[in-house]
Design a protein around this motif. Structure first.
Motif, mmCIF file in Angstrom:
data_model
loop_
_atom_site.group_PDB
_atom_site.id
_atom_site.type_symbol
_atom_site.label_atom_id
_atom_site.label_comp_id
_atom_site.label_asym_id
_atom_site.label_seq_id
_atom_site.Cartn_x
_atom_site.Cartn_y
_atom_site.Cartn_z
ATOM 1 N N ARG A 91 -21.254 3.121 -5.271
ATOM 2 C CA ARG A 91 -20.798 4.437 -4.820
ATOM 3 C C ARG A 91 -19.288 4.520 -4.602
ATOM 4 O O ARG A 91 -18.643 5.487 -4.986
ATOM 5 N N ALA A 92 -18.725 3.503 -3.959
ATOM 6 C CA ALA A 92 -17.319 3.602 -3.550
ATOM 7 C C ALA A 92 -16.437 2.678 -4.366
ATOM 8 O O ALA A 92 -15.372 2.279 -3.938
ATOM 9 N N SER A 93 -16.884 2.348 -5.543
ATOM 10 C CA SER A 93 -16.202 1.319 -6.297
ATOM 11 C C SER A 93 -15.331 1.898 -7.399
ATOM 12 O O SER A 93 -15.768 2.750 -8.165
ATOM 13 N N ASN A 94 -14.103 1.415 -7.493
ATOM 14 C CA ASN A 94 -13.233 1.800 -8.602
ATOM 15 C C ASN A 94 -13.690 1.175 -9.901
ATOM 16 O O ASN A 94 -13.241 1.575 -10.963
ATOM 17 N N THR A 95 -14.523 0.176 -9.793
ATOM 18 C CA THR A 95 -14.908 -0.571 -10.983
ATOM 19 C C THR A 95 -16.321 -0.231 -11.432
ATOM 20 O O THR A 95 -16.828 -0.831 -12.362
ATOM 21 N N ASN A 155 -5.093 -5.661 -7.116
ATOM 22 C CA ASN A 155 -5.126 -5.180 -5.728
ATOM 23 C C ASN A 155 -6.083 -4.004 -5.571
ATOM 24 O O ASN A 155 -6.774 -3.895 -4.567
ATOM 25 N N ALA A 156 -6.107 -3.109 -6.552
ATOM 26 C CA ALA A 156 -6.939 -1.912 -6.432
ATOM 27 C C ALA A 156 -8.419 -2.210 -6.591
ATOM 28 O O ALA A 156 -9.254 -1.491 -6.087
ATOM 29 N N THR A 157 -8.736 -3.265 -7.299
ATOM 30 C CA THR A 157 -10.154 -3.493 -7.561
ATOM 31 C C THR A 157 -10.814 -4.505 -6.641
ATOM 32 O O THR A 157 -11.998 -4.400 -6.385
ATOM 33 N N THR A 158 -10.076 -5.459 -6.160
ATOM 34 C CA THR A 158 -10.796 -6.523 -5.464
ATOM 35 C C THR A 158 -10.717 -6.493 -3.944
ATOM 36 O O THR A 158 -11.500 -7.154 -3.295
ATOM 37 N N GLU A 159 -9.785 -5.763 -3.350
ATOM 38 C CA GLU A 159 -9.646 -5.716 -1.890
ATOM 39 C C GLU A 159 -9.761 -7.106 -1.272
ATOM 40 O O GLU A 159 -10.822 -7.492 -0.837
ATOM 41 N N GLY A 160 -8.735 -7.850 -1.184
ATOM 42 C CA GLY A 160 -8.847 -9.172 -0.576
ATOM 43 C C GLY A 160 -9.204 -10.146 -1.668
ATOM 44 O O GLY A 160 -10.341 -10.577 -1.800
HETATM 45 C C1 NAG Z 1 -9.258 2.519 -5.872
HETATM 46 O O1 NAG Z 1 -8.033 2.733 -6.519
HETATM 47 C C2 NAG Z 1 -7.108 3.464 -5.773
HETATM 48 C C3 NAG Z 1 -5.883 3.723 -6.634
HETATM 49 O O2 NAG Z 1 -5.672 2.711 -7.554
HETATM 50 C C4 NAG Z 1 -6.769 2.715 -4.491
HETATM 51 O O3 NAG Z 1 -5.873 3.461 -3.700
HETATM 52 C C5 NAG Z 1 -8.041 2.471 -3.703
HETATM 53 O O4 NAG Z 1 -7.781 1.689 -2.564
HETATM 54 C C6 NAG Z 1 -9.060 1.762 -4.562
HETATM 55 N N1 NAG Z 1 -10.296 1.673 -3.829
HETATM 56 C C7 NAG Z 1 -11.055 0.569 -3.834
HETATM 57 C C8 NAG Z 1 -12.339 0.660 -3.103
HETATM 58 O O5 NAG Z 1 -10.740 -0.445 -4.423
#
Ligand code: NAG
Ligand code: NAG
Ligand code: NAG
Ligand code: NAG
Ligand code: NAG
Length: 455
Positions: free
Chosen positions: A194-198, A101-106
């Motif tokens: 820039r805005a990526s958790n990955t 969920n945190a990495t793929t958004e959708g």
């Molecule tokens: C990045 O990770 C955080 C915490 O796991 C989450 O709240 C956030 O939505 C994530 N952002 C993206 C762009 O995936």
């Protein structure tokens, strides 16, 4: 035509069909926080045929050495699953897990029943698809993680190797030679979005307490013996022996520009449905030998929808300008070249419009002695200075062309600063303070990005 690279043996289940809540919980990297690297370094090589900059990542166990093209605006790191050997440390990310969920958004889910599990083919796996309108290509990726080995650095040398567990990336049935216009010998893309958790930088900085969420690029030019670098975590940066001081003191700062709606530029395999991962800066004007180039500067800011218009790209090689800016730049450069440098114009060599005989152009430390181009940036009186080594392209013996390309009247962005312009400059992207720093050419200091970093 859109083409899909997902294989028919893969069965897609949309998330609303899946009821299993994953038992696979994302393991935090606390175990690594006792060790104290401040920064990491990746070597950067250049392919002179494709003009791609890439690094070789040591991944998995036993090691897979993956050549990965550096994509500054990439949300994910991508790999060709078919070239990734079975690794005992590879783990698929479970569908609907927190990490998914945190990495793929959708996201969507993938089940692959085709033979024994291997990277790219596992049960109940987090997945997503990416459509790129420019290449008209749709790519299906599954999310997995593996251990990567990265060297720490003190800004001078590569020091200790660290095993970074849980490095996440997407893998797919992707032929990278068809992803890029000019082909590619790579097996992946290294995303620094820039805005990526990955993004690689974000993943390393969240695993290590002392590693700041910033990184610097130093792209090598052609035919250099040593490699360039990506530094993750911040400076100091040294370019020995000719520039013995910390080169972070050379950095001129300008804010990163993030707009709402997001700025719009799509590098290869980016997703269009997520917030922009790109690095935009506010270029306010252009000068040639100190004289303002006259064009409608609203082109640098507006495209009718309020978007900011200068993006930095490592996958475009030549800098692309909105047609009106391009024409003004060529006009003034040609005038300055003739009157002050006595340069002799020869025919044009597409895609370049202004070419010159190199016979009466002197060579200097910073390349051919041609008129100097300055990019005037927001928040700083000191411009981004572009010397001959970064503005001129040798197209054949005795012919040098101004290495900028006409992007037409309706480009995606007014200016794409490309790799050729970035070579041998140190560029720092600080995601904590939301600033971009640039050194202009290190050649001016008799240094370059190509450095031996072993002792
Ligand atoms: C990045 O990770 C955080 C915490 O796991 C989450 O709240 C956030 O939505 C994530 N952002 C993206 C762009 O995936
Ligand atoms: C996978 O294994 C083969 C055979 O050992 C080897 O030749 C190849 O280089 C490996 N692939 C990678 C990406 O390291
Ligand atoms: C991930 O998102 C899905 C859909 O919104 C939700 O059902 C699931 O509980 C989430 N998983 C976690 C671990 O939060
Ligand atoms: C550069 O790219 C070309 C085209 O993909 C490839 O044939 C060549 O082997 C690459 N060179 C290196 C040194 O990787
Ligand atoms: C620049 O470096 C070269 C060696 O790479 C050296 O021969 C030369 O003297 C240096 N020039 C200056 C001005 O420091």
């Amino acid at each position: 035509m859109a083409s899909s690279s997902s294989s028919s043996s893969l069965h897609l289940f949309f998330l609303f069909l899946i009821t299993i809540v994953s038992a696979f919980i994302c393991v935090s990297s606390n175990a690594f926080k006792q060790t104290k690297p401040n920064a990491f370094i990746f070597p950067v090589k250049k392919n002179d045929t494709t003009h791609q900059f890439y690094t070789t990542l040591d991944m998995g166990k036993p090691s897979n050495y993956m050549n990965m093209v550096i994509d500054l605006g990439g949300q994910f790191s991508w790999l060709d699953c078919n070239q990734y050997n079975i690794s005992s440390t590879y783990r698929p990310i479970r569908c609907m897990s927190a990490k998914c969920n945190a990495t793929t958004e959708g996201f969507t889910c993938m089940d692959c029943l085709d033979g024994p599990p291997r990277p790219g083919c596992t049960r109940d796996t987090c997945a997503f698809s990416s459509y790129n309108p420019e290449t008209e290509m749709s790519i299906f990726g599954v999310v997995g993680e593996d251990t990567i080995r990265v060297s720490s650095t003190d800004g001078r040398f590569s020091l200790l190797d660290f095993d970074i567990r849980h490095f996440s990336f997407a893998c797919g049935d992707i032929d990278f030679s068809s992803v890029f216009d000019k082909g590619s010998a790579s097996q992946g893309i290294l995303g620094l979005g820039r805005a990526s958790n990955t993004s690689v930088a974000t993943q390393l900085s969240s695993a290590f307490k002392h590693v700041h969420n910033k990184f610097a690029l130093c792209l090598p030019s052609s035919k250099q013996f040593y490699f360039g670098s990506i530094f993750v975590g911040g400076g100091p940066y040294y370019f020995l022996p000719h520039y013995p001081d910390d080169a972070s003191k050379l950095l001129i700062k300008t804010p990163l520009i993030v707009t709402n709606p997001p700025n719009n530029y799509h590098p290869p395999l980016s997703r269009t449905d997520v917030s922009s991962q790109d690095y935009f800066i506010d270029v306010k004007g252009i000068k040639i030998d100190g004289k303002q180039v006259s064009f409608d500067t609203s082109l640098l800011w507006l495209n009718g929808e309020g978007f900011v218009e200068t993006v930095i790209s490592t996958v475009n090689y030549y800098t692309v300008l909105h047609s009106a800016i391009y024409k003004a730049l060529v006009r003034d450069f040609v005038k300055e070249a003739a009157t002050n440098k006595k340069m002799k114009r020869v025919g044009s060599f597409p895609p370049f419009g202004a070419c010159f005989s190199s016979e009466n152009i002197k060579n200097t430390m910073t390349g051919p002695a041609v008129p100097i181009i300055d990019l005037v940036v927001k928040g700083n009186n000191v411009p981004w200075r572009i010397y001959g080594a970064n503005s001129m392209v040798k197209v054949k013996k005795n012919v040098l062309c101004l290495g900028f390309v006409d992007g037409g009247s309706f480009p995606i962005t007014s200016i794409i600063l490309g790799g050729h312009l970035l070579e041998n400059s140190l560029l720092e992207f600080d995601l904590e303070s939301s600033m971009v720093g640039f050194s202009s050419s290190l050649l001016f200091h008799n240094a370059s990005c190509s450095q031996s970093r072993v002792f």
